[in-house]
Design an enzyme around this catalytic site. Structure first.
Site, short mmCIF file in Angstrom:
data_model
loop_
_atom_site.label_atom_id
_atom_site.label_comp_id
_atom_site.label_asym_id
_atom_site.label_seq_id
_atom_site.Cartn_x
_atom_site.Cartn_y
_atom_site.Cartn_z
N HIS A 1 -54.36 73.79 -4.43
CA HIS A 1 -52.98 74.32 -4.46
C HIS A 1 -52.33 74.19 -3.09
O HIS A 1 -52.27 75.16 -2.33
CB HIS A 1 -52.99 75.79 -4.91
CG HIS A 1 -53.17 75.95 -6.38
ND1 HIS A 1 -52.12 75.91 -7.28
CD2 HIS A 1 -54.29 76.11 -7.12
CE1 HIS A 1 -52.60 76.04 -8.51
NE2 HIS A 1 -53.90 76.16 -8.44
N CYS B 1 -53.18 70.72 -9.52
CA CYS B 1 -54.11 71.52 -10.32
C CYS B 1 -54.04 71.12 -11.79
O CYS B 1 -54.49 70.05 -12.15
CB CYS B 1 -53.83 73.02 -10.11
SG CYS B 1 -55.17 74.05 -10.73
N GLU C 1 -49.30 74.19 -2.29
CA GLU C 1 -48.12 75.05 -2.13
C GLU C 1 -48.49 76.42 -1.53
O GLU C 1 -47.66 77.05 -0.87
CB GLU C 1 -47.39 75.23 -3.48
CG GLU C 1 -48.00 76.22 -4.46
CD GLU C 1 -49.24 75.71 -5.18
OE1 GLU C 1 -49.65 74.55 -4.93
OE2 GLU C 1 -49.81 76.47 -5.98
#
Ligand code: MN
Length: 234
Positions: A209, A107, A211
């Site tokens: 993202h 990001c 994660e």
């Protein structure tokens, strides 16, 4: 037992809160991948010193980059500016690129990579792509949207597929792409979702993202797995 590679992960600066912090999902994804996470809050320590004994660098998401870094105009929708973090991470990134360090830019991290290499950003996607945005749910929440990955890219190989539906959470995006970067993934509206830096094959840079869904989506966890493996092999 094989030692876990040391993975530096950048964090939010303290700003006015008095706390440096990082969403725990980054830490958990690195641990699942077999890495040892070490947090790197913005401090006045040189990049060489900061990255000593580290095997890989993860530039995490966060607030907006200052428009002055890429010759843009300040924008009313800008938030979370952190000049000390910008300066610290730019120095880390430049050093890491110079050393061909295993790098994972997520990001804000991908935006920083583009800016560090001379590219620019859109300050607010809706200004350019219209209000029907797919990259962030109003007022400011994550949302899932499809991304198409170029079949001949390392990212496609790492992901094991060319169509992904990751969590997206951004309102800035790459405008002018730095000369040394290549687009390897895009959203349906043309927003750049991932880039490669051919000079450093062991580099991943995604606008989304990974994660946030890596715990349940193996495709997203694979990005962390390969990054940590590269760090272990360094
Ligand atoms: Mn997006």
């Amino acid at each position: 037992m094989r030692q876990r590679p040391n993975i530096g992960i950048t964090t939010y600066g303290a700003g006015e809160t008095g706390r440096v912090n990082l969403p725990v999902e980054y830490v958990e994804a690195v641990v699942r991948a077999g890495g040892r996470p070490l947090l790197l809050p913005p401090v006045e320590i040189s990049a060489a010193e900061s990255l000593r004994n580290l095997d890989g660098l993860l530039l995490a998401g966060g607030g907006d980059l200052a428009a002055s870094l890429y010759g843009g105009q300040a924008h009313g929708n800008t938030y979370g500016l952190d000049a000390p973090r910008d300066a610290y991470e730019l120095e880390l990134l430049r050093f890491a690129l110079d050393q061909a360090f295993p790098l994972f830019c997520i990001c804000r991290g991908m935006q920083l990579l583009n800016v560090a290499l001379g590219g620019s950003l859109y300050g607010h996607i809706p200004d350019v792509f219209g209000e029907e945005v797919i990259h962030r749910a109003p007022p400011r929440h994550p949302i899932v949207h499809p991304v198409r990955i170029r079949a001949d890219s390392a990212l496609a190989e790492v992901s094991g597929c060319t169509e992904v539906e990751p969590m997206s959470w951004h309102h800035q995006a790459i405008d002018d792409l730095a000369d040394e970067l290549e687009i390897v993934a895009e959203a349906a509206d043309g927003v750049i979702e991932a880039v490669a830096y051919p000079a450093i094959p062991r580099l991943l840079a995604v606008q989304w993202h990974p994660e946030l869904t890596a715990k349940t989506d193996p495709t997203q966890q694979h990005l962390f797995d390969d990054f940590v493996r590269w760090a272990a092999e360094r």
